[in-house]
Each structure stands twice: as C-alpha cells, then as structure tokens.
Design a protein around this motif. Structure first.
Motif: not given
Length: 361
Positions: A99-112
């Motif tokens: 998740i942190r990697r996805g956020i840093s790479l500016k991906k669309h991150v959805a957390i449930y």
C-alpha cells in the motif's frame, strides 16, 4: 480492422484472513468485464500474489511481488479484517508495504476495512493493535472505506470499481492538442431543470452513460459545531471504542455514539451547539480515564493502543506533528528521544500521555 482494446491492471492485497473478500473482488471485476468490457473496449485484469506472482529468487519475496504486481498496476485494492500481517524487513506487513509503495508511486489506492463480527478465533491483540494504528493513519491521510458484511462489500466495491474505471478512463483519454487547427463552435444553451447547459468554445463533447451527479450541500445551522470540531468528536468516539473491552469494534462504536447522543441530546453530531463542544471534550476525557484505568495490567496491549490513540487525537486537536512535538516532549520529560510512540516503555508512554493531555487543556 480489429478494434483497439485497453487493459487496466487491478492488484488485490491483504493478509490471510481476507481470502473471501479477495474472491468477491475478483468476481466483481469479472462481472464488470462481462457487462462492459466489449462495449467500452476496455478490460480490467485482476491480480493477486497467490495466483499471479511467479518464482524468482533474485531478491526478497516481497520485493519480487512489488516488481511483478505493484509497480505496473493501475489500481491497488487493500483489504483488512482482523490481521495486519507479517513483517517484510521494510514494513510491518506485506500488505502495508504494498500500500505504501502504491501511494508513493501515485497509483489509485483503495483501502477497505472489515468490521464483521465475530472476529476469527485466532485473532490476537498485537495484530489488532497494529491494524488499528494503521487504520487511524490511513483514515487521517486519505479516504478509506469500511463494511460490516461481505454482501455489503460486494455492493460497495462494484460501485467504487465503476467510478474508478470511469475516472482512469477519463484521464487516459485526455490528448494533447494537435498541430492541425480545429474548428470550434462558440455557443451558449441554457434552460430549466432537465435541460443541457453548454457554454463557451466546444471542440469535444464527451457523452457518458449516465448524467453527472449533482451534489447539494446543506448549510449548517447557525451556532452549531464546525466541520473540524465534528471530526474531533469522531476521533474521540473512535478512541473510546478502541479502549472498550468485551465488545466487538462495531458494537463499541454504536454504544459510544448512542451514549454521546443521549448525553448531549442530539440526533446527529453536526447538530451539537458549539457552546457544548468543550463539555464533550471533558466527557471524553472522563470516560477514557474510566476505561483505561483497569486495562494497564489486565489488557496491556489494549491499554497501549488506547493511550496512543488518545495522544494522537490530542495532537490533531492542537495541530502538532510528530516531527515538532516528539523531540519537545522528550526534552521536557527528560526521556530518551523517540520517533514512534510504540518505542516508549509503558511508564514513559503514561508520562507522555499525561503531558499531552495537560498541554491540550
């Protein structure tokens, strides 16, 4: 001539207790492809490390998963319930690192986050404590979602997926202006409810399957609390729920919201008069003191989580950050400098909690 087909990658991640939710998400993606893929010329490929990663001993396991599934994904979906996961060497769990990697790479991150009851029998307080801290951090830094049943998750995820694809498709369809001059049409069309309104130079008209949603925001009543104060009350209720024992998380939330509304005679939080906000703070501190009094020895992990949650809530209220407040606290209390509240001993955590609460008054 064959039609152009676009492909979006959607990667699912989560600890071992959300396998059922992972399967539901995969089914939702497949259903979306069946109903919309051919018509839009766009398909979504769901991926999960257990089915789509492949052996590679060139680096640590999580690094392989990151390279194979995270770095080129368009959408990253993180799911949590009762477990946080196992450390990877760089993060407290594989899901956290993804998740942190996805956020840093500016991906669309959805957390449930799942609030299903009852929790699995192998649930541990240490895993819940890590999960609750991460949940609080993510909720304060972005928009996360929660659900109480798997049926609710299926419905929520189907709607969220459609909106996410629409957003990403809109971004990818944006093209740079060509050198060739295009003829523009300057027009203004107006009308009442139900009529289309167009103004200015129209070069491109995007047609969508459904009309845009209009949002109506009702003004707050004069003299009621501000949105910032409302959020603070939400944080207080969350802290009280986290410190409540012998109840599920969702049941504890419901109980504390009910107590709050009954205590201050309001149907909704935003209806609270601003003059009563200080009284709510005093009520919260009194109830938290009662809750945590017996936890220190009976349930030390839950006591620690409650103290940390209380400190974080007070810091947000004061507008203080870890970087500027932690060094100050260490110097004032004459304790070893710390970067995380989790590093403090039980005695020092209690001292920091008392100091923070005194600063907030």
């Amino acid at each position: 001539m064959s039609a152009k087909i676009d492909l979006l990658h959607l990667t699912l991640c989560g600890p071992g207790d959300v396998e059922a939710e992972i399967k539901i998400a995969q089914e939702v993606v497949t259903e979306w492809n069946t109903h919309h893929g051919d018509a839009l010329g766009l398909f979504v490929q769901h991926r999960y490390w257990k089915t789509d990663a492949y052996p590679d001993a060139s680096e640590r396991g999580q690094g392989v998963i990151n390279r194979q599934l995270i770095d080129d994904t368009n959408i990253l979906v993180g799911l949590f319930w009762s477990r946080f996961g196992s450390p990877t060497g760089l993060a407290s769990s594989g899901t956290e690192e993804e998740i942190r990697r996805g956020i840093s790479l500016k991906k669309h991150v959805a957390i449930y986050f799942s609030d299903q009851d009852p929790l699995p029998p192998d649930t541990t307080t240490s895993q819940l404590a890590q999960l609750n801290l991460f949940r609080e951090e993510m909720r304060n830094s972005g928009l996360t979602w929660s659900f109480r049943t798997r049926a609710e998750f299926r419905s929520l995820f189907a709607g969220h997926l459609a909106k996410t694809i629409h957003e990403l498709r809109g971004k990818s369809s944006t093209k740079a202006p060509t050198k060739r001059a295009r003829k523009t049409i300057s027009q203004t069309i107006s009308g009442g409810v139900g009529h289309v309104q167009i103004g200015g130079d129209v070069a491109t008209l995007n047609h969508y399957a459904s009309p845009p949603i209009q949002k109506f925001v009702l003004p707050r009543r004069d003299g009621s609390i501000s949105p910032k104060q409302e959020k603070q009350i939400h944080d207080w209720i969350e802290a009280l729920a986290e410190a409540t024992t012998k109840k599920s998380r969702s049941a504890a939330f419901q109980e504390w919201w009910s107590r709050f509304k009954k205590k201050f005679d309001v149907a909704k939080c935003e209806a609270l008069p601003e003059e009563d906000f200080e009284a709510v703070g005093n009520w919260y501190r009194q109830q938290m003191a009662i809750l945590t009094r017996g936890l220190k020895h009976k349930a030390p992990d839950q006591w620690r989580t409650a103290r940390i949650t209380g400190i974080k809530a007070a810091m947000r209220e004061m507008g203080r950050t870890n970087e500027d407040y932690y060094p100050e606290l260490a110097a004032r209390l004459r304790i070893k400098p710390f970067k995380s509240l989790k590093d403090l001993t039980r005695a020092n955590l209690e001292r920091v909690y008392s100091r923070v609460q005194a600063d907030k008054k």
